[in-house]
Design an enzyme around this catalytic site. Sequence first.
Site, PDB file in Angstrom:
ATOM      1  N   LYS A 115      43.674  34.285  47.374  1.00 53.16           N
ATOM      2  CA  LYS A 115      44.061  35.615  46.908  1.00 53.16           C
ATOM      3  C   LYS A 115      45.396  36.127  47.731  1.00 53.16           C
ATOM      4  CE  LYS A 115      39.814  37.685  45.049  1.00 53.16           C
ATOM      5  NZ  LYS A 115      38.743  38.549  44.740  1.00 53.16           N
ATOM      6  N   LYS A 197      38.215  28.680  38.170  1.00 54.14           N
ATOM      7  CA  LYS A 197      36.985  29.435  38.198  1.00 54.14           C
ATOM      8  C   LYS A 197      37.280  30.404  37.119  1.00 54.14           C
ATOM      9  CE  LYS A 197      35.767  32.491  41.055  1.00 54.14           C
ATOM     10  NZ  LYS A 197      35.087  33.606  41.901  1.00 54.14           N
ATOM     11  N   LYS A 200      36.848  37.474  37.179  1.00 53.27           N
ATOM     12  CA  LYS A 200      36.715  38.925  36.328  1.00 53.27           C
ATOM     13  C   LYS A 200      38.220  39.438  36.451  1.00 53.27           C
ATOM     14  CE  LYS A 200      33.812  40.828  39.440  1.00 53.27           C
ATOM     15  NZ  LYS A 200      33.905  40.686  40.737  1.00 53.27           N
TER      16      LYS A 200
HETATM   17  N1  AQP Z   1      32.970  31.558  37.494  1.00 54.62           N
HETATM   18  C1  AQP Z   1      31.896  32.029  38.405  1.00 54.62           C
HETATM   19  N2  AQP Z   1      31.160  31.010  38.212  1.00 54.62           N
HETATM   20  C2  AQP Z   1      29.638  31.251  38.804  1.00 54.62           C
HETATM   21  N3  AQP Z   1      29.661  32.137  39.732  1.00 54.62           N
HETATM   22  C3  AQP Z   1      30.576  33.211  39.967  1.00 54.62           C
HETATM   23  N4  AQP Z   1      30.834  34.202  40.424  1.00 54.62           N
HETATM   24  C4  AQP Z   1      31.739  34.640  40.344  1.00 54.62           C
HETATM   25  N5  AQP Z   1      32.725  34.031  39.451  1.00 54.62           N
HETATM   26  C5  AQP Z   1      31.731  32.952  39.246  1.00 54.62           C
HETATM   27  C6  AQP Z   1      29.819  34.734  41.425  1.00 54.62           C
HETATM   28  O1  AQP Z   1      29.406  36.252  41.089  1.00 54.62           O
HETATM   29  C7  AQP Z   1      29.111  36.829  42.366  1.00 54.62           C
HETATM   30  C8  AQP Z   1      29.803  37.816  42.430  1.00 54.62           C
HETATM   31  O2  AQP Z   1      31.139  37.890  42.828  1.00 54.62           O
HETATM   32  P1  AQP Z   1      32.015  38.991  43.334  1.00 54.62           P
HETATM   33  O3  AQP Z   1      32.266  39.923  42.457  1.00 54.62           O
HETATM   34  O4  AQP Z   1      31.759  39.178  44.675  1.00 54.62           O
HETATM   35  O5  AQP Z   1      33.591  37.918  43.319  1.00 54.62           O
HETATM   36  P2  AQP Z   1      34.152  36.993  43.259  1.00 54.62           P
HETATM   37  O6  AQP Z   1      33.466  35.581  43.567  1.00 54.62           O
HETATM   38  O7  AQP Z   1      35.507  36.660  43.823  1.00 54.62           O
HETATM   39  O8  AQP Z   1      33.976  36.899  41.631  1.00 54.62           O
HETATM   40  P3  AQP Z   1      35.377  37.034  40.578  1.00 54.62           P
HETATM   41  O9  AQP Z   1      34.755  37.231  39.312  1.00 54.62           O
HETATM   42  O10 AQP Z   1      36.003  36.034  40.619  1.00 54.62           O
HETATM   43  O11 AQP Z   1      35.959  38.304  40.915  1.00 54.62           O
HETATM   44  P4  AQP Z   1      37.534  38.772  41.294  1.00 54.62           P
HETATM   45  O12 AQP Z   1      38.090  38.325  40.112  1.00 54.62           O
HETATM   46  O13 AQP Z   1      37.429  40.011  41.592  1.00 54.62           O
HETATM   47  O14 AQP Z   1      37.882  38.062  42.744  1.00 54.62           O
HETATM   48  C9  AQP Z   1      29.273  35.872  43.644  1.00 54.62           C
HETATM   49  O15 AQP Z   1      27.930  35.305  44.057  1.00 54.62           O
HETATM   50  C10 AQP Z   1      30.018  34.935  42.837  1.00 54.62           C
HETATM   51  O16 AQP Z   1      29.899  33.486  43.505  1.00 54.62           O
END
Ligand code: AQP
Length: 332
Positions: A115, A197, A200
């Site tokens: 990040k 990965k 969102k």
């Molecule tokens: N691609 C993924 N596959 C499986 N699990 C995923 N998680 C996120 N992306 C995937 C799981 O979703 C939960 C919530 O995630 P988060 O909102 O805490 O943040 P993150 O892991 O950083 O998810 P994102 O979607 O990638 O958000 P941004 O883009 O804002 O950083 C967690 O349990 C995560 O493992």
Amino acid sequence: MFNDQKVSFSGVQPSGNLTIGNYLGALRNFSHYSEAYKCFYCVVDEHAITVRQNPADLRRRTYETLALYIACGLDPNKNTLYVQSHVHEHAELAWILDCFTMFGELSRMTQFKDKSAKHADNVNAGLFTYPTLMAADILLYQTDVVPVGIDQKQHVELTRDIANRFNQLYPDTFTVPEPVVSSTGMKIMSLAEPTKKMSKSDENVNAVVYILDDKDTIIRKFKRAVTDSDTEVRYADEKPGIQNLINIYSCFTGKKIPEIEQEFRGVGYGEFKLAVGEACSQALEGVQNAFKELMSDKKQLEDLMKKGSEEASWYARRTLGKVRKKLGFIQL
Ligand code: AQP
């Protein structure tokens, strides 16, 4: 563990529209604990501001994330569902845990490295100490299990280290939690770059399938998914695009990988991608309908937020009170 009952805790950031990665890696697994565990599932809005957010969007997504928790099967009467910023003990314990977390440990966190590279103009201290706020979220509730996707496992492991360090100095303060990563759906990959990965916050909306995408959009996105120049539907590391689609199809249908390879033997990628899109949109239909109904009554969602934060605060106060006492802070 609280009063002999095991505890499950997890959270999702309202930092974008939720994806099928969030759904398959996390949300869908939360309800597995609802019967036997005391469950706390939190919309972690304080985590979301480590990256700049538009206030109106953050507010809207906070309602939406709570509504999605319920739409994905979490009964608010069996699970404590709430918003992180409504329970001030999270931020308070995070400061205390900052003093028990090493600079070197935080520097090694993969998410921080990713990040800070992505948001090079805003490498703020919150981005760096994000894992101690997450440790506070988890440890406040004496959590036994944390259902997460594989990307968050490193943060839960750091939480264990922090809890053990604190417990060594002040015995019997925190339950040491275990990350629980489901064997399927642990890491759903981007449809545009299948070695990355699915996230969102990805700016390329075609790389991501959102839980709330309509059927046509879902099918179009899967049709455009990057694969390879081969034609064989086979699960292999050298075919990351197809591997990801097989995984997604397996998660939504419950079919095993060899069965899927068999089902699509001799069939081109086009037909396979269509089947993945159909399975995905079919599986999400019920969630989407429930979501629409929940979002039509914001007052009800606010009542649920209030009920959830009151329940969570009761548990959070107990742990924080214990921590403050052990540290030597004066209780008035
Ligand atoms: N691609 C993924 N596959 C499986 N699990 C995923 N998680 C996120 N992306 C995937 C799981 O979703 C939960 C919530 O995630 P988060 O909102 O805490 O943040 P993150 O892991 O950083 O998810 P994102 O979607 O990638 O958000 P941004 O883009 O804002 O950083 C967690 O349990 C995560 O493992």
